[in-house]
Design a protein around this motif. Structure first.
Motif, PDB file in Angstrom:
ATOM      1  N   GLU A 157       0.832  -1.205   0.000  1.00 47.75           N
ATOM      2  CA  GLU A 157       0.000   0.000   0.000  1.00 47.75           C
ATOM      3  C   GLU A 157       0.864   1.253   0.000  1.00 47.75           C
ATOM      4  N   ALA A 178       0.767   3.537  -6.405  1.00 45.73           N
ATOM      5  CA  ALA A 178       0.607   4.879  -6.949  1.00 45.73           C
ATOM      6  C   ALA A 178      -0.599   5.552  -6.301  1.00 45.73           C
ATOM      7  N   PRO A 179      -0.546   6.868  -6.108  1.00 44.30           N
ATOM      8  CA  PRO A 179      -1.684   7.570  -5.502  1.00 44.30           C
ATOM      9  C   PRO A 179      -2.964   7.351  -6.300  1.00 44.30           C
ATOM     10  N   ASP A 180      -4.048   7.158  -5.599  1.00 42.22           N
ATOM     11  CA  ASP A 180      -5.340   6.955  -6.233  1.00 42.22           C
ATOM     12  C   ASP A 180      -5.813   8.286  -6.819  1.00 42.22           C
ATOM     13  N   PRO A 181      -6.054   8.379  -8.125  1.00 42.47           N
ATOM     14  CA  PRO A 181      -6.468   9.660  -8.716  1.00 42.47           C
ATOM     15  C   PRO A 181      -7.817  10.149  -8.195  1.00 42.47           C
ATOM     16  N   ARG A 228      -8.686  10.072  -5.002  1.00 37.62           N
ATOM     17  CA  ARG A 228      -8.583  10.136  -3.545  1.00 37.62           C
ATOM     18  C   ARG A 228      -9.225  11.389  -2.959  1.00 37.62           C
ATOM     19  N   TRP A 229      -9.125  12.536  -3.639  1.00 34.94           N
ATOM     20  CA  TRP A 229      -9.712  13.751  -3.074  1.00 34.94           C
ATOM     21  C   TRP A 229     -11.229  13.742  -3.192  1.00 34.94           C
ATOM     22  N   THR A 243      -5.475   5.520   2.135  1.00 34.83           N
ATOM     23  CA  THR A 243      -5.472   6.101   0.796  1.00 34.83           C
ATOM     24  C   THR A 243      -4.447   7.221   0.670  1.00 34.83           C
ATOM     25  N   PHE A 244      -4.226   7.945   1.760  1.00 35.29           N
ATOM     26  CA  PHE A 244      -3.297   9.077   1.748  1.00 35.29           C
ATOM     27  C   PHE A 244      -2.036   8.734   2.542  1.00 35.29           C
ATOM     28  N   THR A 245      -0.934   9.380   2.195  1.00 35.37           N
ATOM     29  CA  THR A 245       0.328   9.178   2.918  1.00 35.37           C
ATOM     30  C   THR A 245       1.030  10.524   3.087  1.00 35.37           C
ATOM     31  N   GLU A 256       0.114  14.621   2.527  1.00 32.72           N
ATOM     32  CA  GLU A 256      -1.272  14.551   2.063  1.00 32.72           C
ATOM     33  C   GLU A 256      -2.190  13.969   3.127  1.00 32.72           C
ATOM     34  N   LEU A 257      -1.693  13.009   3.915  1.00 36.93           N
ATOM     35  CA  LEU A 257      -2.509  12.440   4.989  1.00 36.93           C
ATOM     36  C   LEU A 257      -2.828  13.504   6.028  1.00 36.93           C
TER      37      LEU A 257
END
Length: 460
Positions: free
Chosen positions: A10, A14-17, A19-20, A138-140, A143-144
């Motif tokens: 995880e 790659a970041p989930d597009p 996520r926002w 989902t965030f790291t 960004e988290l």
């Protein structure tokens, strides 16, 4: 996949597009759960008149949701870890929406309304920790922190929005609409979340049913005892029996998690200092926020003659302050660290509450509590940031459940404590009688802020 492998996968993904967008939907869903506490409180007089409920019945309408919500959150979080948080979010939201519809239809009898409120609590207890688990997985990194700021801002503003919405709906279409409004909003959220939340694997395994039963009973008993303290006093039989039952339940739960092969909570999680700091911060911050709304409602209505709707509008600056404090804290947390953000937030809150206590003015009250809201919002973010700095992805659900449980503890304790301190004001309203409640809250914020100065391994 083993837990360490899952965590590594995880982190490297790659970041989930989406996520926002996912964060926005989950944040609104959480807002709906928080709003449901205060929106119902405003509608209680009309419910009592229509359904013939006495004071005890109205108390159960208000508290049954909080009891079930608080009691089941740790179980909901662990279920999210086992099954995957996406499934639990969707299931919890579906139950909450269906229960809201049932509550709105309960216009002829109290039994259906109480059942519906309990079912709302079941849905909320599943959805809330699972939603926070989705965010944590989902965030790291930075960004988290920003995502936790958004989450905390919406949650902190929920109480003020509920007061305003409750006044509008109760004085307009009627009290059933404080429940009906959740149905279309929840349906839109459900569709959006189905499309936006990516599948997140669960850890598998079995649920520790005896441990779940013990912690649910213990949490429900303690929350009930804290609610009873506000109504009957801290030394009443209702309060003492419930709290003792809860404490015994927690002792048995502690024994259980050490003996079980697959415990509901890993005992090591509860020994991590950043986790303990996060739980303590969320407890204090929630108690302070609820105190602001509880005392402010009485002061504005009984001393300044405001209607329920005018009171709700007066709380909007407090909501804005909370949002700004949470958003700013989410941005600076990666650079400043948990300790600096929590100390600054709690000291700002203490200053705002002290101003509200020392100056009798409606304008000062709104401005001062808005400043306090700014500081409390920062403390909310620091709490979540501290906890999730020491929680692995496969523990995010149960960690979120623990955070949410202490949120409920703080809410119940805050109301009970300030209502006890300001008890004279509730019988004979006057500023001199309400001021001790604000001074007490300011002292709690100051002491908590000074305690947060202590360095903690794993945070700055």
């Amino acid at each position: 996949m083993h837990a360490p492998d899952q965590a590594a996968a995880e982190a490297a993904a790659a970041p989930d597009p989406r996520r926002w967008r996912t964060l926005a939907l989950l944040g609104v869903a959480q807002l709906m759960l928080i709003v449901d506490v205060t929106v119902v409180a405003i509608a209680l007089p009309d419910m009592g008149a229509d359904l013939g409920l006495d004071r005890a019945g109205l108390t159960w309408v208000a508290s049954s949701y909080a009891l079930v919500f608080g009691g089941l959150m740790l179980l909901g979080g662990k279920t999210a870890d086992i099954l995957g948080p996406r499934r639990v979010v969707l299931a919890g939201l579906t139950v909450f929406v269906a229960a809201s519809l049932l509550a709105g239809l309960a216009t002829t009898g109290a039994a259906m309304l109480l059942l519906a409120r309990a079912l709302q609590g079941v849905g909320a207890a599943a959805m809330s920790p699972a939603a926070l688990s989705v965010i944590a997985r989902t965030f790291t990194g930075a960004e988290l922190s920003r995502a936790l700021g958004v989450w905390s801002a919406l949650g902190g503003a929920g109480a003020a929005v509920g007061v305003l919405l409750g006044g509008v709906l109760t004085s307009g279409p009627g009290w059933p609409w404080v429940f009906y409004v959740n149905v279309p909003v929840g349906a839109v959220l459900l569709i959006g979340l189905i499309r936006s939340v990516r599948p997140l694997p669960g850890s598998g395994g079995r649920l520790d049913v005896p441990g779940a039963a013990l912690v649910t009973l213990a949490t429900g008993a303690v929350v009930y005892g804290l609610v009873a303290a506000g109504d009957h006093g801290w030394l009443s039989a209702d309060t003492l029996v419930a709290v003792v039952v809860g404490l015994v339940g927690y002792v048995l739960f502690a024994v259980r998690i050490r003996a079980a092969a697959a415990p509901l909570v890993d005992p090591a999680l509860l020994r991590r200092r950043p986790v303990l700091r996060g739980l303590g911060l969320i407890f204090v911050a929630t108690a302070l926020m609820i105190s602001v709304f509880f005392l402010g409602s009485f002061v504005l209505q009984q001393l300044h003659g405001f209607t329920a709707l005018e009171t709700g509008l007066s709380f909007l600056p407090v909501a804005v302050g909370t949002i700004l404090g949470s958003s700013l804290a989410g941005r600076v947390l990666p650079r400043w660290g948990v300790r600096t953000v929590s100390v600054a937030g709690l000291l700002v809150a203490a200053a705002g509450l002290a101003a509200a206590a020392g100056i009798f003015s409606m304008t000062v009250l709104v401005l001062a509590t808005s400043v306090a809201g700014f500081g409390i919002g920062a403390a909310f973010v620091a709490a979540a940031g501290s906890l999730f700095s020491a929680v692995q992805p496969q523990e995010a659900g149960v960690g979120s459940g623990a955070l949410s449980t202490f949120h409920e503890f703080g809410a119940a304790t805050g109301v009970s404590a300030v209502s006890s301190v300001a008890a004279a004001a509730l019988l004979d309203p006057g500023f001199a009688a309400f001021a001790p409640g604000y001074w007490f809250a300011a002292a709690v914020a100051l002491v908590a802020g000074l305690a947060s100065l202590a360095p903690l391994r794993g945070t700055r």
